[in-house]
Design a protein around this motif. Structure first.
Motif, PDB file in Angstrom:
ATOM      1  N   THR A  33       0.830  -1.210   0.000  1.00 48.66           N
ATOM      2  CA  THR A  33       0.000   0.000   0.000  1.00 48.66           C
ATOM      3  C   THR A  33       0.861   1.255   0.000  1.00 48.66           C
ATOM      4  O   THR A  33       0.564   2.235  -0.700  1.00 48.66           O
ATOM      5  CB  THR A  33      -0.926   0.003   1.236  1.00 48.66           C
ATOM      6  N   ILE A  34       1.944   1.218   0.769  1.00 47.40           N
ATOM      7  CA  ILE A  34       2.867   2.367   0.818  1.00 47.40           C
ATOM      8  C   ILE A  34       3.489   2.610  -0.550  1.00 47.40           C
ATOM      9  O   ILE A  34       3.544   3.748  -1.044  1.00 47.40           O
ATOM     10  CB  ILE A  34       3.957   2.136   1.878  1.00 47.40           C
ATOM     11  N   PHE A  35       3.948   1.544  -1.193  1.00 51.61           N
ATOM     12  CA  PHE A  35       4.579   1.674  -2.512  1.00 51.61           C
ATOM     13  C   PHE A  35       3.579   2.195  -3.552  1.00 51.61           C
ATOM     14  O   PHE A  35       3.920   3.046  -4.380  1.00 51.61           O
ATOM     15  CB  PHE A  35       5.156   0.339  -2.972  1.00 51.61           C
ATOM     16  N   LEU A  36       2.344   1.689  -3.511  1.00 54.74           N
ATOM     17  CA  LEU A  36       1.345   2.118  -4.478  1.00 54.74           C
ATOM     18  C   LEU A  36       0.840   3.531  -4.208  1.00 54.74           C
ATOM     19  O   LEU A  36       0.224   4.149  -5.080  1.00 54.74           O
ATOM     20  CB  LEU A  36       0.162   1.138  -4.483  1.00 54.74           C
ATOM     21  N   SER A  37       1.080   4.041  -3.013  1.00 52.86           N
ATOM     22  CA  SER A  37       0.662   5.399  -2.669  1.00 52.86           C
ATOM     23  C   SER A  37       1.686   6.446  -3.086  1.00 52.86           C
ATOM     24  O   SER A  37       1.401   7.653  -3.018  1.00 52.86           O
ATOM     25  CB  SER A  37       0.404   5.507  -1.158  1.00 52.86           C
ATOM     26  N   LEU A  38       2.865   5.994  -3.511  1.00 55.16           N
ATOM     27  CA  LEU A  38       3.899   6.938  -3.932  1.00 55.16           C
ATOM     28  C   LEU A  38       3.520   7.594  -5.270  1.00 55.16           C
ATOM     29  O   LEU A  38       2.904   6.948  -6.129  1.00 55.16           O
ATOM     30  CB  LEU A  38       5.242   6.213  -4.069  1.00 55.16           C
ATOM     31  N   PRO A  39       3.883   8.844  -5.472  1.00 59.42           N
ATOM     32  CA  PRO A  39       3.567   9.530  -6.740  1.00 59.42           C
ATOM     33  C   PRO A  39       4.139   8.818  -7.961  1.00 59.42           C
ATOM     34  O   PRO A  39       3.532   8.861  -9.040  1.00 59.42           O
ATOM     35  CB  PRO A  39       4.211  10.913  -6.553  1.00 59.42           C
ATOM     36  N   VAL A  40       5.294   8.176  -7.799  1.00 60.57           N
ATOM     37  CA  VAL A  40       5.931   7.503  -8.927  1.00 60.57           C
ATOM     38  C   VAL A  40       5.150   6.268  -9.369  1.00 60.57           C
ATOM     39  O   VAL A  40       5.387   5.722 -10.447  1.00 60.57           O
ATOM     40  CB  VAL A  40       7.379   7.098  -8.550  1.00 60.57           C
ATOM     41  N   ALA A  41       4.193   5.819  -8.563  1.00 63.31           N
ATOM     42  CA  ALA A  41       3.448   4.597  -8.878  1.00 63.31           C
ATOM     43  C   ALA A  41       2.256   4.840  -9.784  1.00 63.31           C
ATOM     44  O   ALA A  41       1.685   3.895 -10.330  1.00 63.31           O
ATOM     45  CB  ALA A  41       2.983   3.915  -7.595  1.00 63.31           C
ATOM     46  N   THR A  42       1.851   6.112  -9.943  1.00 63.29           N
ATOM     47  CA  THR A  42       0.665   6.409 -10.740  1.00 63.29           C
ATOM     48  C   THR A  42       0.972   7.416 -11.846  1.00 63.29           C
ATOM     49  O   THR A  42       1.964   8.142 -11.789  1.00 63.29           O
ATOM     50  CB  THR A  42      -0.467   6.976  -9.854  1.00 63.29           C
ATOM     51  N   TYR A  43       0.087   7.461 -12.832  1.00 59.03           N
ATOM     52  CA  TYR A  43       0.239   8.370 -13.964  1.00 59.03           C
ATOM     53  C   TYR A  43      -0.358   9.735 -13.651  1.00 59.03           C
ATOM     54  O   TYR A  43      -1.483  10.046 -14.023  1.00 59.03           O
ATOM     55  CB  TYR A  43      -0.444   7.793 -15.209  1.00 59.03           C
ATOM     56  N   GLY A  44       0.356  10.561 -12.908  1.00 59.66           N
ATOM     57  CA  GLY A  44      -0.004  11.955 -12.730  1.00 59.66           C
ATOM     58  C   GLY A  44      -1.219  12.264 -11.894  1.00 59.66           C
ATOM     59  O   GLY A  44      -1.644  13.410 -11.830  1.00 59.66           O
ATOM     60  N   HIS A  45      -1.826  11.288 -11.256  1.00 57.51           N
ATOM     61  CA  HIS A  45      -2.951  11.596 -10.388  1.00 57.51           C
ATOM     62  C   HIS A  45      -2.848  10.742  -9.128  1.00 57.51           C
ATOM     63  O   HIS A  45      -2.309   9.651  -9.137  1.00 57.51           O
ATOM     64  CB  HIS A  45      -4.286  11.348 -11.091  1.00 57.51           C
ATOM     65  N   THR A  46      -3.392  11.255  -8.060  1.00 55.17           N
ATOM     66  CA  THR A  46      -3.290  10.593  -6.762  1.00 55.17           C
ATOM     67  C   THR A  46      -4.374   9.530  -6.616  1.00 55.17           C
ATOM     68  O   THR A  46      -5.542   9.774  -6.908  1.00 55.17           O
ATOM     69  CB  THR A  46      -3.430  11.615  -5.619  1.00 55.17           C
ATOM     70  N   VAL A  47      -3.954   8.363  -6.159  1.00 59.44           N
ATOM     71  CA  VAL A  47      -4.893   7.288  -5.859  1.00 59.44           C
ATOM     72  C   VAL A  47      -5.190   7.318  -4.365  1.00 59.44           C
ATOM     73  O   VAL A  47      -4.282   7.436  -3.543  1.00 59.44           O
ATOM     74  CB  VAL A  47      -4.297   5.913  -6.258  1.00 59.44           C
ATOM     75  N   SER A  48      -6.451   7.238  -4.003  1.00 63.40           N
ATOM     76  CA  SER A  48      -6.830   7.297  -2.595  1.00 63.40           C
ATOM     77  C   SER A  48      -6.229   6.135  -1.820  1.00 63.40           C
ATOM     78  O   SER A  48      -5.889   5.085  -2.388  1.00 63.40           O
ATOM     79  CB  SER A  48      -8.353   7.275  -2.457  1.00 63.40           C
ATOM     80  N   PHE A  49      -6.110   6.317  -0.512  1.00 61.95           N
ATOM     81  CA  PHE A  49      -5.536   5.277   0.336  1.00 61.95           C
ATOM     82  C   PHE A  49      -6.327   3.981   0.250  1.00 61.95           C
ATOM     83  O   PHE A  49      -5.749   2.895   0.142  1.00 61.95           O
ATOM     84  CB  PHE A  49      -5.495   5.762   1.795  1.00 61.95           C
ATOM     85  N   ILE A  50      -7.656   4.076   0.265  1.00 65.70           N
ATOM     86  CA  ILE A  50      -8.482   2.870   0.245  1.00 65.70           C
ATOM     87  C   ILE A  50      -8.310   2.106  -1.068  1.00 65.70           C
ATOM     88  O   ILE A  50      -8.297   0.870  -1.086  1.00 65.70           O
ATOM     89  CB  ILE A  50      -9.978   3.224   0.474  1.00 65.70           C
ATOM     90  N   ASN A  51      -8.114   2.829  -2.186  1.00 63.51           N
ATOM     91  CA  ASN A  51      -7.908   2.156  -3.470  1.00 63.51           C
ATOM     92  C   ASN A  51      -6.524   1.520  -3.561  1.00 63.51           C
ATOM     93  O   ASN A  51      -6.357   0.446  -4.139  1.00 63.51           O
ATOM     94  CB  ASN A  51      -8.102   3.142  -4.620  1.00 63.51           C
ATOM     95  N   ALA A  52      -5.519   2.192  -2.981  1.00 65.99           N
ATOM     96  CA  ALA A  52      -4.181   1.605  -2.935  1.00 65.99           C
ATOM     97  C   ALA A  52      -4.183   0.363  -2.046  1.00 65.99           C
ATOM     98  O   ALA A  52      -3.567  -0.671  -2.383  1.00 65.99           O
ATOM     99  CB  ALA A  52      -3.173   2.623  -2.408  1.00 65.99           C
TER     100      ALA A  52
END
Length: 453
Positions: A33-52
């Motif tokens: 969850t921590i890794f998927l919450s990093l900005p480098v893990a997504t294409y320019g938009h923030t993913v919510s904590f619950i989705n990560a």
């Protein structure tokens, strides 16, 4: 070891091991969850904590249910994180612990060996090292060969770098029976690519068959025999495969709704793939919500049964289903014992299978009841819209009729809990939550029958 199985010491120790195994999976999910919450893990938009958290849980529990589109949301960094979590979740984090010990040339202590024994469903403690080598070796072999076979198809399509990456990702997801993809619509665009679907099918079956069964098959030339577990697994797996394929040929009318130019070979391969993927794979070449109601019902049954103990699959497992089928047939024939391959199953085996079925039914019923109150069912669907998703999560399958992307926060929590229970196991979860103690009954009451049925 066997002498202390029913002692208070062993029961307490097993309870401790179950808690450690559960905490290990929770730790992997938390790190993911921590890794998927990093900005480098997504294409320019923030993913919510619950989705990560949902994605990390789905990956670690090798399910593949997603609330966001994998190809459009996660960068290569995020996709690699998902792939690593899937690999660890499929083989079990204890397998990687043993691998680390071997790299460091350290001996396994008794506690670690017992944890490996429980996580891989081994019968004897001395099997831990040899079976772990088979698990790691076979997994690497199947996934490397799968990547090479996929490369013949994907490299001409996407170029060398992208083609190799997609081949590796898809090989891992196929063998680990996870439903993640980097195409955006699962395998819908490959319904006319029989070669790719057949390779995927082989990897799914290989991963869902179980490492202990593969070890038996590979050592057959030396031992000249298969264990009862392997025999039952193979018979049940083949039977479900054949029956599922034949029923789908009838319910889908050989996929007559496909375009007229679709060859009978591609129709047959797609039907074959559809009969295999509900065994906890989650990859689809046909839209699930467009299938005949009879096909959807069959898929739900296959998702509930799942794969083999000690494999990358979920569900109640083929051996559980096989034991209860044989027990039922024996009872109908007036036989006292459930017999198979010149052996009889112990009463403890039958009782454990019945308990597993009952507990799984209770969990599924409660989850369905909760989701009927929190989720909205479209007009063209009925209760199957929710039950299908519940069974998919519990069986760690990853198939969906469309509910997952629209889940409420409560719905996401319920599905995450189902995926976790489906991967860790009901018994392990119960051991963790309970304070079970072995008590010796000093008094046994008289036996009496009641009316049944």
């Amino acid at each position: 070891m066997e002498k202390i199985r029913h002692s208070k010491f062993y029961d307490l120790f097993l309870n401790t091991l179950s808690k450690k195994m559960v905490m290990g999976f929770i730790l992997i999910i938390a790190l993911g969850t921590i890794f998927l919450s990093l900005p480098v893990a997504t294409y320019g938009h923030t993913v919510s904590f619950i989705n990560a958290l949902f994605t990390a849980t789905s990956a670690t529990c090798i399910t593949g249910l997603t609330v966001v589109n994998t190809a459009e949301t996660w960068t290569p960094f995020g996709q690699v994180a998902i792939m690593v979590m899937t690999e660890i979740g499929a083989l079990g984090y204890m397998t990687f612990t043993v691998l680390l010990f071997n790299i460091m040339r350290r001996h396994l202590n008794l506690s670690t060996q017992l944890m490996v024994k429980e996580s891989l469903n081994l019968e004897h403690l001395h099997d831990t090292k040899s079976v772990t080598r088979y698990v790691i070796g076979l997994s690497a072999l199947f996934q490397i060969v799968g990547m090479i076979l996929f490369a013949f198809d994907f490299v001409p399509r996407f170029g060398w770098s992208q083609g190799i990456y997609i081949s590796l990702f898809h090989s891992v997801m196929s063998f680990c029976n996870a439903g993640f993809d980097v195409f955006g619509n699962s395998l819908m665009g490959f319904r006319n690519d029989s070669y790719m679907l057949l390779v995927t099918t082989i990897l799914i079956v290989a991963g869902g068959l179980g490492f202990l069964v593969w070890r038996d098959l590979l050592l057959y030339h030396e031992r000249k025999r298969l264990t009862l577990n392997s025999k039952l697994t193979l018979v049940t797996t083949v039977s479900l495969f054949v029956v599922g394929f034949l029923i789908l040929l009838v319910t889908e009318r050989d996929l007559s709704w496909l375009p007229k130019g679709t060859s009978w070979i591609n129709r047959t391969v797609n039907t074959l793939f559809l009969s295999v993927t509900p065994r906890t794979a989650g990859l689809v070449s046909l839209p699930t919500d467009g299938l005949h109601p009879g096909s959807v019902f069959l898929i739900m049954i296959l998702m509930f049964i799942g794969g083999t103990p000690g494999s990358t699959a979920g569900g109640i497992k083929t051996t559980t289903f096989g034991v209860l089928m044989i027990q039922s047939i024996s009872q109908l024939r007036g036989k006292r014992d459930a017999e198979f391959a010149h052996r009889r199953f112990s009463q403890a085996n039958v009782s454990r299978a019945l308990l597993l079925i009952f507990m799984a039914s209770v969990v599924i019923a409660l989850a369905t009841l909760v989701l009927t109150q929190t989720e909205k069912i479209p007009q063209n669907f009925g209760l199957e819209y929710i039950v299908f998703e519940v069974l998919s999560a519990f069986g760690t399958v990853g198939l969906s009729l469309g509910l997952t992307p629209h889940l409420t926060v409560i719905g996401k929590c319920v599905i995450m809990l189902l995926m976790f229970i489906g991967r860790v196991g009901i018994f392990t979860t119960l051991y963790t939550l309970s304070r079970r103690q072995v008590k010796k009954n000093l008094i046994r009451y008289p036996e009496e029958n009641i009316l049944i049925g």
